[in-house]
Design an enzyme around this catalytic site. Sequence first.
Site, PDB file in Angstrom:
ATOM      1  N   CYS A  83       0.515  -1.273   0.598  1.00 29.70           N
ATOM      2  CA  CYS A  83       0.232  -0.231  -0.161  1.00 29.70           C
ATOM      3  C   CYS A  83       0.742   1.024  -0.613  1.00 29.70           C
ATOM      4  CB  CYS A  83      -0.829   0.037   1.419  1.00 29.70           C
ATOM      5  SG  CYS A  83      -2.353  -0.746   1.398  1.00 29.70           S
ATOM      6  N   HIS A 136      -2.952   7.597   2.482  1.00 25.75           N
ATOM      7  CA  HIS A 136      -3.641   6.133   2.281  1.00 25.75           C
ATOM      8  C   HIS A 136      -4.846   6.213   2.149  1.00 25.75           C
ATOM      9  CE1 HIS A 136      -3.845   1.939   1.371  1.00 25.75           C
ATOM     10  NE2 HIS A 136      -3.656   1.765   2.576  1.00 25.75           N
ATOM     11  N   ASN A 144     -10.214   0.428   0.551  1.00 27.23           N
ATOM     12  CA  ASN A 144      -8.371   0.772   0.411  1.00 27.23           C
ATOM     13  C   ASN A 144      -9.026   0.054  -0.528  1.00 27.23           C
ATOM     14  OD1 ASN A 144      -6.172   0.508   0.771  1.00 27.23           O
ATOM     15  ND2 ASN A 144      -5.798  -1.041   2.869  1.00 27.23           N
TER      16      ASN A 144
HETATM   17  N1  COA Z   1     -18.186  -7.266  11.258  1.00 28.28           N
HETATM   18  C1  COA Z   1     -18.783  -7.931  12.748  1.00 28.28           C
HETATM   19  N2  COA Z   1     -17.973  -7.517  13.080  1.00 28.28           N
HETATM   20  C2  COA Z   1     -16.575  -8.299  12.940  1.00 28.28           C
HETATM   21  C3  COA Z   1     -16.041  -7.846  11.613  1.00 28.28           C
HETATM   22  C4  COA Z   1     -17.081  -7.638  10.879  1.00 28.28           C
HETATM   23  N3  COA Z   1     -17.207  -7.146   9.516  1.00 28.28           N
HETATM   24  N4  COA Z   1     -15.043  -7.990  11.116  1.00 28.28           N
HETATM   25  C5  COA Z   1     -14.388  -8.092  12.991  1.00 28.28           C
HETATM   26  N5  COA Z   1     -15.608  -8.601  14.027  1.00 28.28           N
HETATM   27  C6  COA Z   1     -15.505  -9.067  15.538  1.00 28.28           C
HETATM   28  C7  COA Z   1     -14.782  -9.700  15.353  1.00 28.28           C
HETATM   29  O1  COA Z   1     -14.753 -10.942  15.557  1.00 28.28           O
HETATM   30  C8  COA Z   1     -14.071  -9.272  17.139  1.00 28.28           C
HETATM   31  O2  COA Z   1     -15.447 -10.064  17.623  1.00 28.28           O
HETATM   32  P1  COA Z   1     -14.611 -10.449  19.196  1.00 28.28           P
HETATM   33  O3  COA Z   1     -14.748  -9.371  19.662  1.00 28.28           O
HETATM   34  O4  COA Z   1     -16.124 -11.003  19.731  1.00 28.28           O
HETATM   35  O5  COA Z   1     -13.933 -11.291  19.267  1.00 28.28           O
HETATM   36  C9  COA Z   1     -14.422  -7.764  16.791  1.00 28.28           C
HETATM   37  O6  COA Z   1     -15.241  -7.877  15.526  1.00 28.28           O
HETATM   38  C10 COA Z   1     -13.507  -7.189  17.175  1.00 28.28           C
HETATM   39  O7  COA Z   1     -12.622  -7.461  16.346  1.00 28.28           O
HETATM   40  P2  COA Z   1     -10.932  -6.269  16.444  1.00 28.28           P
HETATM   41  O8  COA Z   1     -10.070  -6.779  14.886  1.00 28.28           O
HETATM   42  O9  COA Z   1     -10.816  -6.679  17.611  1.00 28.28           O
HETATM   43  O10 COA Z   1     -11.700  -4.955  15.963  1.00 28.28           O
HETATM   44  P3  COA Z   1     -10.794  -3.537  15.297  1.00 28.28           P
HETATM   45  O11 COA Z   1     -11.370  -2.663  16.338  1.00 28.28           O
HETATM   46  O12 COA Z   1      -9.752  -3.500  15.468  1.00 28.28           O
HETATM   47  O13 COA Z   1     -11.113  -3.689  13.927  1.00 28.28           O
HETATM   48  C11 COA Z   1     -10.462  -3.740  11.985  1.00 28.28           C
HETATM   49  C12 COA Z   1     -10.642  -4.756  12.568  1.00 28.28           C
HETATM   50  C13 COA Z   1     -10.112  -4.442  10.717  1.00 28.28           C
HETATM   51  C14 COA Z   1     -11.783  -3.022  11.143  1.00 28.28           C
HETATM   52  C15 COA Z   1      -9.073  -2.504  12.580  1.00 28.28           C
HETATM   53  O14 COA Z   1      -7.965  -3.464  13.154  1.00 28.28           O
HETATM   54  C16 COA Z   1      -8.322  -1.461  11.268  1.00 28.28           C
HETATM   55  O15 COA Z   1      -8.748  -1.518  10.319  1.00 28.28           O
HETATM   56  N6  COA Z   1      -7.046  -1.649  10.867  1.00 28.28           N
HETATM   57  C17 COA Z   1      -6.352  -1.373   9.985  1.00 28.28           C
HETATM   58  C18 COA Z   1      -6.392  -2.362   8.786  1.00 28.28           C
HETATM   59  C19 COA Z   1      -5.704  -1.844   8.334  1.00 28.28           C
HETATM   60  O16 COA Z   1      -5.902  -0.813   7.415  1.00 28.28           O
HETATM   61  N7  COA Z   1      -5.237  -2.684   6.999  1.00 28.28           N
HETATM   62  C20 COA Z   1      -4.743  -2.178   5.383  1.00 28.28           C
HETATM   63  C21 COA Z   1      -3.318  -1.047   5.565  1.00 28.28           C
HETATM   64  S1  COA Z   1      -2.373  -1.222   3.997  1.00 28.28           S
END
Ligand code: COA
Length: 322
Positions: free
Chosen positions: A109, A247, A277
């Site tokens: 990215c 980004h 993204n």
């Molecule tokens: N819908 C509903 N629930 C979801 C879900 C979805 N699409 N994806 C994950 N969950 C759930 C998980 O299973 C977890 O449930 P649990 O607590 O029962 O285990 C809960 O939501 C929290 O998950 P978590 O992974 O801790 O959520 P988060 O707040 O970290 O959000 C992202 C997840 C991926 C949205 C976040 O971490 C993020 O945006 N990270 C950056 C990723 C990114 O931008 N990468 C590209 C960079 S180039």
Amino acid sequence: MKSSIISTGSYRPKQVVSNFDFEGIMETSDAWIVQRTGIRQRLFEDESSVRMATEAARNALENLDASSIDCIIVATYTPDSFIPTIANQVRAHLGITNPIPSFDINAACSGFVYAYQTAHAYIASGIYKRILVVGVDFNSRYLDFSDRATSILFGDGAGAIVMEAGITGSIDCILGGETDTLETIRMQNMSDHGNPFVSRPLTDSSYFEMKGAEVFKFAVRVMESSVHAILERNKLTSEDVDLVISHQANQRILDSGARALKMPKEKFLSNVAEVGNTSSASVPLLLDEANRKGQLKPGMKIILVAFGGGLTYGTALLEWVA
Ligand code: COA
């Protein structure tokens, strides 16, 4: 010698897939996705990275003669083929018959900022005068739609710029990466057909895999540190910056970056709600959108910042010329 961006272009796939569409194939909700990411929809391509890259390039070249380009650089981690490269094919589709160099680079990215810096270095050294730089990714090919935390984040697209030698424009660029984070984002690939003479483990997964929470922390940290560093070494403060084209990974990352840098949120342009993204396409897609809306004025100081797989990051500071 400086380099200036003299033109921009983009390509957006036609297939719009909303968060509500995702509700139909997995346990998720529009409310969860919007609250955690700011994304409302993404666009999915139905043909190829080459098509997207070529259309974005044509768009950037609408008022320029393609034969005036003397180098083509494409940033991507999702080429349709390794050989010929996307850049080779864009050159052919544009009808460029001059024997100019064309090649792909991959920094996930962060790729577009890496390509921007590469093009700048060629121009600043006098090797080439006018370079077409494209960022393109066909993320949806590699998404695991049973992984709800990752598949909801990504879309496809392409953006392009034309850079040329000038007396203003580029100011500075910082590229970097971390080595203890190789497992944070992975896409193993590629088909290994085995070798009758050598025994080795064959890879069996070509899905895009990511540890979302770790990437989130990395993104906010490097956005703050790299922007601080580039401003400090150019004796500027965040108040001197007119716009940040970051980004587009997650609206919460953009808002946290703005808070950490003590910049108003309005300076961080955003289209993540509409396109998700788009990896290497993310920065040039947004740059083209802002350019076509007339948001970029000559003399404005603009930061380009990107982060992603590797883990890698890149930040460029420039003065708008086009
Ligand atoms: N819908 C509903 N629930 C979801 C879900 C979805 N699409 N994806 C994950 N969950 C759930 C998980 O299973 C977890 O449930 P649990 O607590 O029962 O285990 C809960 O939501 C929290 O998950 P978590 O992974 O801790 O959520 P988060 O707040 O970290 O959000 C992202 C997840 C991926 C949205 C976040 O971490 C993020 O945006 N990270 C950056 C990723 C990114 O931008 N990468 C590209 C960079 S180039």
